[in-house]
Each structure stands twice: as structure tokens, then as C-alpha cells.
Design an enzyme around this catalytic site. Sequence first.
Site, PDB file in Angstrom:
ATOM      1  N   HIS A 184       6.694 -11.684  -7.560  1.00 42.53           N
ATOM      2  CA  HIS A 184       5.256 -11.393  -7.578  1.00 42.53           C
ATOM      3  C   HIS A 184       4.872 -10.213  -6.703  1.00 42.53           C
ATOM      4  O   HIS A 184       3.710  -9.814  -6.688  1.00 42.53           O
ATOM      5  CB  HIS A 184       4.458 -12.618  -7.152  1.00 42.53           C
ATOM      6  CG  HIS A 184       4.280 -12.757  -5.667  1.00 42.53           C
ATOM      7  ND1 HIS A 184       5.340 -12.789  -4.784  1.00 42.53           N
ATOM      8  CD2 HIS A 184       3.160 -12.859  -4.910  1.00 42.53           C
ATOM      9  CE1 HIS A 184       4.879 -12.922  -3.554  1.00 42.53           C
ATOM     10  NE2 HIS A 184       3.566 -12.953  -3.589  1.00 42.53           N
ATOM     11  N   MET A 222       0.819  -1.201   0.000  1.00 39.43           N
ATOM     12  CA  MET A 222       0.000   0.000   0.000  1.00 39.43           C
ATOM     13  C   MET A 222       0.865   1.268   0.000  1.00 39.43           C
ATOM     14  O   MET A 222       1.750   1.404   0.839  1.00 39.43           O
ATOM     15  CB  MET A 222      -0.885  -0.020   1.233  1.00 39.43           C
ATOM     16  CG  MET A 222      -1.841   1.131   1.323  1.00 39.43           C
ATOM     17  SD  MET A 222      -2.832   0.982   2.809  1.00 39.43           S
ATOM     18  CE  MET A 222      -1.592   1.225   4.063  1.00 39.43           C
TER      19      MET A 222
END
Lengths: 135, 481
Positions: free
Chosen positions: B396, B373
Amino acid sequence: MGYEFVDHTADVQFVAYGKTLEEAFENAAMAFFDAQLEISKVECKIKRTIKVHSEDRISLLYDFLSELLYIQDTEGLVFSEFNVSISGNHLVCEMCGEHYDINKHGQKSPVKAITYHNMKIEEDNGYKITVVLDV
Amino acid sequence: MKEIQPNVWMFEKEGSMCVPAIAIASEQLLSLMQKDNTLTQLKNVATLPNIVKHSIVMPDGHQGYGFPIGGVAAFPYDDGIISPGGIGFDINCGVRLIKTSLKRDEVTPKLPRLLDSLFKNVPSGLGSKARVKFSKSEIKELLSEGAPYVIKKGYGWEEDLNFMESNGSLPGDPSYVSDRAISRGAPQAGSLGAGNHFLEVQYVEKVYSDVAKSFGLEEGQVVVMIHTGSRGLGHQVCSDYLRDMERQNPDIVKSLPDRELIYAKLHTDLADHYMKAMYAAANFAFANRQMITHWVRQSFESVFGSSAESLGMSILYDVAHNIAKTEYHDVDGVKKRLIVHRKGATRSFPAGHDDIPNVYRSVGQPVLIPGSMGTASYVLVGSSKAMSLTFGSTAHGSGRVLSRHAVIKSRSKGTSVNSAGIRLKNELENKGILVRSASMRTLLEESPEAYKDIDEVVRVSHEVGIGNLVARLRPMGVVKG
């Protein structure tokens, strides 16, 4: 002490204690919900009884917690009172709680799965249960 | 351990390892892997029967269950194995990127309204109720078909299917998915979930190569990233089959260094059933991201007053981060059919590969790597180096370095969790990132400092050449569960 959370980088780990195995399981159930929400705000409004049978004691713990997760996910129920009885590899748990409401109960770390990782039931002057929850 | 080429570390065979193990990491990232059990787990994977060439961990690797997160391992199709722990609980957790023709300046003034609309339209957080009730028989169709099923129901465009790994549909069979998994999944189809899952409005901050043109990306352009997976359904499938495999193979459990590496031999009933259930869960995740895409488009339509088509809201690509697939790879000069496990790794196929959309075939597969975030996310492109070194895989994401407890403790010193959450929200807003979150506590747990440096992860991927930099995306608005 009923249970405590232990630091774990990616997930949530707790240790639950009990003078008896039943009490340790009850505290594990408390920790399971306390990891996810403010358990002190969960009132006793709806009762449920669950029965679990497994091939050994560790699996019984795993299956018991998985059952709590299942009821939470499918019925939206969360619990704060537990009464566990265990005989061999059979478990019966009477519990009481209510429908989850984010505004009332808040949100901590929603549990996605129970894991076998580091799962332990130790006997030493009572019982000590270690569980890692995938969150 | 030796560095066989820059940022590639090899662990020779020792003990019961069948093959060597490889960590792709800078010294900084390697030292993080040494702090937990990542490297032990990497070597444990190398002990699995018939594993091909080497077990690998990606630059963002960290400790998982059985396999490390960031783990990649391949087994022969003819006499290999399948291991649910090599795929993970959140089957087909993945990322989708939706493009727009809007510029950052056009979106900024309307961003608060847009986020309110997204937050309202896309269910998120613990216990969030789905907007659509699927019956059990509908869920079964969804599990058989994946994204095409929900597109038929009106969620999105036919052409969307061209821009998803496996065209959003794998050969799943709901008959091997337990009733419990289906009951958990039914109320969650079309929801974001909580924790590290998110929906972000981002803009293209920097373009690194001409490949961006082929992907339809340019600096200043607004895009939307969806990061979610198969929710409770995938978790239940993983849990169910871990239990079944343990129960049916007590001898294998005893032979393993860690019981969560449990596997089934391919072409046994158990392996076949798990594969079909795992693909059904993967289909659930494709359908889930597809439904969310539809609501994202609706939100943009209502805020910008034009159709999603005219706003250019086509899908760039949709990738799976937790999956096992049958693929062909070159092993010592021979083309072999393999089952490649990726657990927290992204497929990274090069130009010319048959399994990537026609429009990208001349440049390579888009690789989508979400940051945490408030930090950057990246678009990379697949490469032939990935085919030779990592069975066509790269990183990833970023991976946690601080526990939830530790980050909450440091952030809420001398104040409540709630006010610390509000403070973080304001901090992000000062950086130009608006946040809508179901829970201040979850927000706090996902603080940027709790994660590895994503810039370092993609730098290593690029330098090793297993996924090459195309564009950096910067968040403008975040919806968290």
C-alpha cells in the site's frame, strides 16, 4: 524532569515523570500537547474541568488523554496548565489554555489517537508514565 | 524461516500459532522488517482463532499496533472473528487517482497558481476548519451512505461512483457510531488532515504495460492523487471498539500475546456493531475523498478556464488501505466466504472478478500505491497470483524507516527547524516539485529519506506477481497538511 520524548519509528512516544501520580498525569498532558505544537506559546485564557472514571489506572490514563484529544478536535482548544486530582479510579483535571492558532502555536505532529501500545505506569521513587501516540 | 519461492518467506507454525506466517519481501525489505517487531506481530496474528491458511505481511510491512502495518489475515465468515487492530485507527485510509487530459508541459507554467488554489480550496493541517458545516443528522446520512450522499449534495458526478472500491458505499450504520466519534468527525468532513496524508499533482513518467491504455493513462499525462482517510471519526470508532471489546472480553485479553489483537467473534452483537460502525467510518472516508475531488476539479477549472469534464477529470479508481470485507476466496479448492482484514494493504483483484468496474474487468483492478513526499507513486494491476497467495492483496505504500525525531535532528543540524524546512522545500523545487505545506516541521518529518524505497516495494509486488506494474507517477506539486 517533567517529560521527555523517546525515539519511535512510526509514531511519538513519551515518558512523563512525577513525584506523585497526579504530577505524572499533569506532565503526560503537557507532553501530549507539546508533541503537537509549541506549548510554551499557549496562554491561559479559557478554563475547563474534566472528569474521568475508568476501571483501572492504565485505562484512566488512556481515557484522560483521549478526553484531551476529544476537546482539542471538537472545540479547537489546546492547554498548557493542568491541575490533576486522582482518587481511586476517578480523575478530575482543571486546566487552562486557549483556541489553537497555527500561526501562533505552530504545528508539530498532530495526534490521531492514543494507543495502549507499551502504555505503562511504573512506581519507583515517584511515578513514570510511558505512552505511544498515533500521529 | 525459509524462502519458499523468490521473495516469499515462510515461518512454520511454532508455539501457539494456528497457521504458518508469510512475509513477502526481498532480502533488503526483510532486513528492515527484522529491525522492529514486524515479524513478531506477523506471527502473533497467526495465533488468532480460526485464521485461514496463513497470516501475511506485504513488502512494505512495518511495526503497527497489534497487527503489523501491511498485515493481511482472513477468517471464516461462519465462525471467524473481527479485530479492529487488523484494520487500523484510520479506517478506510485510502487513495484516489483523478485523471486529466492535460500534459505536463501545459500544467508546469500554471503550477504555482494551481497549487495555491488547491491549498486554499482543500483544508489541511492540524485544527483546519472544514469549509462545510454538516449538522448531526446530515453526518448520520453521510455515514449511512458514503460517497453517494455527498454526490447528491453536489460534490462530483454520478458516474464517479463506478470507479471506487465498493462504489464508495458500504453497509454502515451510524447508530453504532458514538456521539464522540460523530462530534470529532462533523468538523472534519472534507479535509485532508496532516502527517503522511497529501494531495499531489503528478505526471505519468513511465508506462510499463498495455494495461495503461485500459486505465486511460499515457506518458506525460497529468493526474491528481488524494491520500487521506476517515480522520478523527475513524480513529474514535477504532478506539471505542477496542475499549468495548477489552471490557467485555477480559478472558480473551489474557489469552492474547498482545492486548491490541483484541477481537470479537463474528455474529455476536459486539462484532455486528463494530462492523456497522467501521463501515460507517469507511463511508466517511469515501465521502471525504469525494468532497476533496470536487474542490480539486474546481481548482483546475479556475486555473485552466475550462470545465472539469472537458479537462477529462474522471476518477481512475479509489482504493481502501485499511479495511475488512466479506469476500469469496478459494481455500484448498473450495470457494469460501471469508472476512479479509487488510491493514495497510491494497485489494488486488484479477481480471474477470465481479467486484471490479466493467471497464477494467478484462484487465484487472487498478491498484494505487502512493510514495512518500517527493518520490514516485505507482499504478499496478490486480492479479490471479494475489488471489492464490495473499487473499487478493498487495502493498500500500512505502512505510517509515526513520523516526520523525531522527529525520528532524539530521536535517536541522546547526540550523532551526524552520530554515531546515525551507531548505528541504528548495531541494524539492530544484527537482521540479513545488510544495505547499501548513507546517515546515511536518514537511521536514516527511522528508523522502524517512521512508522505505517505494521502487523496491513495487518491484517485489511485481516479481511475486501479486500486483503488476502499469505506470510510474512522478510528483510535480505537493499539498501537505
